[in-house]
Enzyme design. Structure first.
Site, mmCIF file in Angstrom:
data_model
loop_
_atom_site.group_PDB
_atom_site.id
_atom_site.type_symbol
_atom_site.label_atom_id
_atom_site.label_comp_id
_atom_site.label_asym_id
_atom_site.label_seq_id
_atom_site.Cartn_x
_atom_site.Cartn_y
_atom_site.Cartn_z
ATOM 1 N N ASN A 10 0.868 -1.174 0.000
ATOM 2 C CA ASN A 10 0.000 0.000 0.000
ATOM 3 C C ASN A 10 0.902 1.220 0.000
ATOM 4 O OD1 ASN A 10 -1.766 2.073 0.501
ATOM 5 N ND2 ASN A 10 -2.233 1.470 2.613
ATOM 6 N N LYS A 12 0.137 4.320 -0.372
ATOM 7 C CA LYS A 12 -0.467 5.556 0.161
ATOM 8 C C LYS A 12 -0.220 6.705 -0.824
ATOM 9 C CE LYS A 12 -0.003 3.441 4.596
ATOM 10 N NZ LYS A 12 0.041 3.570 6.033
ATOM 11 N N HIS A 96 -9.498 1.515 4.566
ATOM 12 C CA HIS A 96 -8.225 1.667 5.287
ATOM 13 C C HIS A 96 -8.428 2.635 6.462
ATOM 14 C CE1 HIS A 96 -4.121 2.844 6.219
ATOM 15 N NE2 HIS A 96 -3.772 1.688 5.688
ATOM 16 N N GLU A 98 -6.740 5.004 7.535
ATOM 17 C CA GLU A 98 -6.475 6.422 7.239
ATOM 18 C C GLU A 98 -7.685 7.053 6.551
ATOM 19 O OE1 GLU A 98 -2.736 5.778 5.276
ATOM 20 O OE2 GLU A 98 -1.851 5.281 7.224
ATOM 21 N N GLU A 168 -5.504 -4.580 10.494
ATOM 22 C CA GLU A 168 -4.481 -3.556 10.700
ATOM 23 C C GLU A 168 -4.763 -2.803 11.999
ATOM 24 O OE1 GLU A 168 -2.421 -2.543 6.754
ATOM 25 O OE2 GLU A 168 -4.062 -1.151 7.025
ATOM 26 N N GLY A 174 2.457 2.615 10.663
ATOM 27 C CA GLY A 174 3.416 3.698 10.497
ATOM 28 C C GLY A 174 4.097 4.121 11.788
ATOM 29 N N SER A 214 3.360 -1.830 10.266
ATOM 30 C CA SER A 214 4.815 -1.890 10.463
ATOM 31 C C SER A 214 5.425 -3.249 10.130
ATOM 32 C CB SER A 214 5.184 -1.468 11.893
ATOM 33 O OG SER A 214 4.771 -0.136 12.127
HETATM 34 P P1 PGA Z 1 2.800 0.555 7.564
HETATM 35 O O1 PGA Z 1 1.333 0.744 6.916
HETATM 36 O O2 PGA Z 1 3.349 -0.733 7.027
HETATM 37 O O3 PGA Z 1 3.570 1.764 7.104
HETATM 38 O O4 PGA Z 1 2.614 0.506 9.037
HETATM 39 C C1 PGA Z 1 0.481 -0.350 6.723
HETATM 40 C C2 PGA Z 1 -0.811 0.133 6.114
HETATM 41 O O5 PGA Z 1 -1.279 1.214 6.499
HETATM 42 O O6 PGA Z 1 -1.420 -0.536 5.247
#
Ligand code: PGA
Length: 250
Positions: A10, A12, A96, A98, A168, A174, A214
């Site tokens: 992903n 983003k 997601h 976010e 998640e 992140g 992460s």
């Molecule tokens: P990250 O994000 O691996 O940077 O923690 C995962 C995601 O949001 O899909």
């Protein structure tokens, strides 16, 4: 039959079309001949043509990061499932955290997007996960069950056949904090049990549930060794071809 793992990136809001082409130039040789898992890359909308072009001779699937529920209309800034399919996109991330956190996405709009994606024939990767306060209050199971019930509302097992779910935990996205493999596996089991209630045992047994939050080359193997974990949704560590290849090949 063991479930084939899905290793998904992903991106983003990162990378331009040129940077997308460059990623694939470097990434493809690193995973050529790797047929154990399904690989999906989800770049920003703008980069989809470059990603599709760069990956066309490979088995890598390309996904979008969101989809609107209407076929077309006056919805500024939105993209329909039909438009994505016309481009050659096969997967789409839905719900997601976010999107939920910053763009007012709700369980109900997740349900609408999921229905539209499945109806059109896209493979949705539906994200669920608790925030830190919910985990600390012992509400993780309730939150996951509620998110699944509402996301899958009025969708039949037949329609949902291609569905992929991503667990998640929001506190792990992140932040560098990863759920332990055991903790992730526990949450996956809750999601699978809810999927059993909603869609039946056979469906739930085949459902791929990815872990996201992460994931990096250093923890990929431990996470992927859990029987409950059927792949990864990788943000930050998927932007670098070497790092994503190491995660895929754990
Ligand atoms: P990250 O994000 O691996 O940077 O923690 C995962 C995601 O949001 O899909």
């Amino acid at each position: 039959m063991p479930r084939t793992k899905v290793m998904a990136a992903n991106w983003k809001m990162y990378k331009t079309p040129d940077q997308t082409s460059e990623f694939f130039r470097n990434f493809l040789p690193l995973v050529s001949g790797h047929s154990r898992d399904e690989i999906v890359v989800c770049p920003p909308f703008l980069d989809l043509p470059a990603a599709l072009e760069a990956s066309k001779e490979s088995k890598i699937a390309i996904g979008a990061q969101n989809v609107h529920w209407k076929e077309e209309g006056a919805f500024t800034g939105e993209t329909s499932a039909g438009q994505l399919l016309a481009l050659g996109v096969s997967h789409v991330i839905v719900g997601h955290s976010e999107r939920r956190q910053y763009f007012c996405e709700t369980d109900d709009t997740v349900n609408l997007r999921l229905k539209a994606a499945l109806e059109a024939g896209l493979i949705p990767i539906c994200c669920v996960g608790e925030v830190l306060e919910e985990r600390e209050a012992g509400l993780t199971d309730d939150v996951l069950r509620r998110q699944c019930v509402r996301a899958f509302h009025a969708i039949s097992a037949k329609k949902a056949a291609k569905l992929i779910v991503a667990y998640e935990p929001v506190w792990a996205i992140g932040t560098g904090k990863t759920a332990t493999p055991e903790l992730a596996a526990e949450a996956h089991a809750v999601i699978r049990s809810e999927a059993t209630e909603i869609f039946g045992e056979e469906f739930a047994g085949d459902l791929r549930i990815l872990y996201g939050g992460s994931v990096k080359p250093e923890n990929s193997k431990a996470l992927m060794s859990q029987e409950e974990i059927d792949g990864a949704l990788v943000g930050g560590a998927s932007l670098d071809p070497k790092s994503f290849a190491a995660i895929v090949k754990y």
